[in-house]
Motif scaffolding. Structure first.
Motif, mmCIF file in Angstrom:
data_model
loop_
_atom_site.group_PDB
_atom_site.id
_atom_site.type_symbol
_atom_site.label_atom_id
_atom_site.label_comp_id
_atom_site.label_asym_id
_atom_site.label_seq_id
_atom_site.Cartn_x
_atom_site.Cartn_y
_atom_site.Cartn_z
ATOM 1 N N UNK A 160 77.216 -23.588 -59.932
ATOM 2 C CA UNK A 160 78.538 -24.213 -60.053
ATOM 3 C C UNK A 160 79.635 -23.166 -60.111
ATOM 4 N N UNK A 161 80.879 -23.654 -60.172
ATOM 5 C CA UNK A 161 82.037 -22.758 -60.271
ATOM 6 C C UNK A 161 83.133 -23.424 -61.084
ATOM 7 N N UNK A 162 83.807 -22.611 -61.891
ATOM 8 C CA UNK A 162 84.962 -23.086 -62.648
ATOM 9 C C UNK A 162 86.068 -22.065 -62.520
ATOM 10 N N UNK A 163 87.313 -22.513 -62.593
ATOM 11 C CA UNK A 163 88.432 -21.585 -62.396
ATOM 12 C C UNK A 163 89.618 -22.000 -63.253
ATOM 13 N N UNK A 164 90.438 -21.013 -63.558
ATOM 14 C CA UNK A 164 91.724 -21.307 -64.209
ATOM 15 C C UNK A 164 92.813 -20.476 -63.545
#
Ligand code: ACO
Length: 321
Positions: A160-164
């Protein structure tokens, strides 16, 4: 000047691998996996789908939420242990895919603590005037370094991937971050081959994650308890000042132990491990994004993020959202 989170985004690959699927692959049971970890399912990247592919979608969603265009971004930090290539860095690949040009872009490798490290670094850049609008991403295709015949590890991880987007602000955002490592524990959690050391002792040139799970478990519980205390003391606040715990999602029992330490009821803890498994550096930003998008985490609330992983590395951040 502070650094403040102005947008979050996440992406999980389409393919879902359930505990029932794993029962057909190794000698395990869904009951064992749920009882010991809380995990019911995890997402796995398709053949040819890379860490950067996942990161691009998460990053675009974070930029959209922050209402920022490619030309606004002046720093990209990518936390990953599963880069697309030896080089260029996945941050540079992501920069190109997002049509961003010229700003600094680099990878950070701190395994499951990677995003907390990247956030701590980006915060220091923004607060010291080195960047005004940073993209901070945690993205992994850990499935590529899993031995799918090892029941001790293959049931735990997902992709998965998460970003801010992290921007300069006169209002407090990141209140503090605390980063640690101790290389003494390499033998408990590693992928024992690599570029410089070589792959010559591997079977078919393949290199897989090795973990002495129960020893890592004990260290993780103890260390996360300590980092929570360190964060509270550094900010001169008490447990009751924290609105949300956004922990690394490795194991429900580790998360519950940290919540107990903070005297927080589980309804103030963001839990995604049941549906995501352990997505390593993507786990904290994915959990944050889930709770922001479903309206649980609101502007002005105080969050503590924490993570523990290979290295060992561990870290935390206190955030006014
Ligand atoms: N299904 C059924 N039985 C299993 C499975 C499985 N999938 N995996 C292990 N077992 C068996 C073991 O063989 C062992 O059997 P034995 O007693 O006959 O030898 C028994 O279950 C108990 O094994 P333990 O490893 O002691 O089980 P534990 O309760 O510790 O749970 C787990 C294992 C889930 C891995 C846990 O230790 C854990 O979560 N560890 C920490 C993970 C973590 O936080 N890692 C850090 C981040 S990861 C990173 O940085 C890349």
């Amino acid at each position: 000047m502070y650094a403040r989170i102005t947008g979050t985004g996440g992406y999980l690959p389409e393919k879902i691998l359930t505990n029932q699927d794993l029962e057909r692959m190794v000698d395990t049971s869904s009951e064992w996996i749920i009882d010991r970890t809380g995990i019911k399912e995890r997402h796995v990247a398709a053949k040819g789908e890379t860490t950067c592919d996942l990161a691009v979608i998460a990053a675009r969603r974070a930029m959209e939420a922050a209402q920022r265009n490619p030309e606004d971004i002046d720093l990209i930090i990518m936390a990953t242990t599963t880069p697309d290539k030896i080089f260029p860095s996945t941050a540079c690949l992501l920069q190109h895919r997002l049509d961003i040009h010229g700003c600094a872009a680099f990878d950070v490798q701190a395994v499951c603590t990677g995003f907390v490290y990247a956030l701590g670094i980006a915060d220091r850049f923004v607060r010291t005037g080195g960047a005004r609008c940073a993209l901070v991403v945690g993205a992994e295709t850990t499935s590529r370094i899993i031995d799918w015949t090892d029941r001790g590890t293959c049931v735990l991880f997902g992709d998965g991937a998460g970003a801010i987007v992290l921007e300069e602000s006169e209002e407090p955002g990141i209140l503090s971050s605390h980063l640690h490592a101790d290389g003494r524990y390499e033998h408990l959690l590693n992928v024992p081959y690599g570029i410089s050391q070589g792959f010559d002792k591997t079977k078919n040139g393949e290199a897989y994650l090795y973990m002495k799970g129960n020893e890592v478990f004990k260290m993780a519980v103890k260390t996360l308890g300590r980092i929570v205390d360190e964060t509270l003391v550094a900010n001169n606040i008490t447990k009751s000042d924290i609105d949300w715990l956004v922990p690394h999602q490795a194991n429900n029992r580790i998360i519950e132990a940290t919540a107990r330490k903070l005297k927080m009821s589980m309804d103030r803890v963001v839990v995604t491990v049941d549906m995501h498994g352990n997505t390593s550096a993507a786990s904290v930003p994915l959990a944050l994004d889930a709770a922001v998008r479903d309206g649980r985490i609101k502007r002005g609330e105080t969050l503590i993020m924490e993570a523990f992983g290979g290295g060992f590395t561990w870290g935390s951040a206190l955030v006014k959202y």
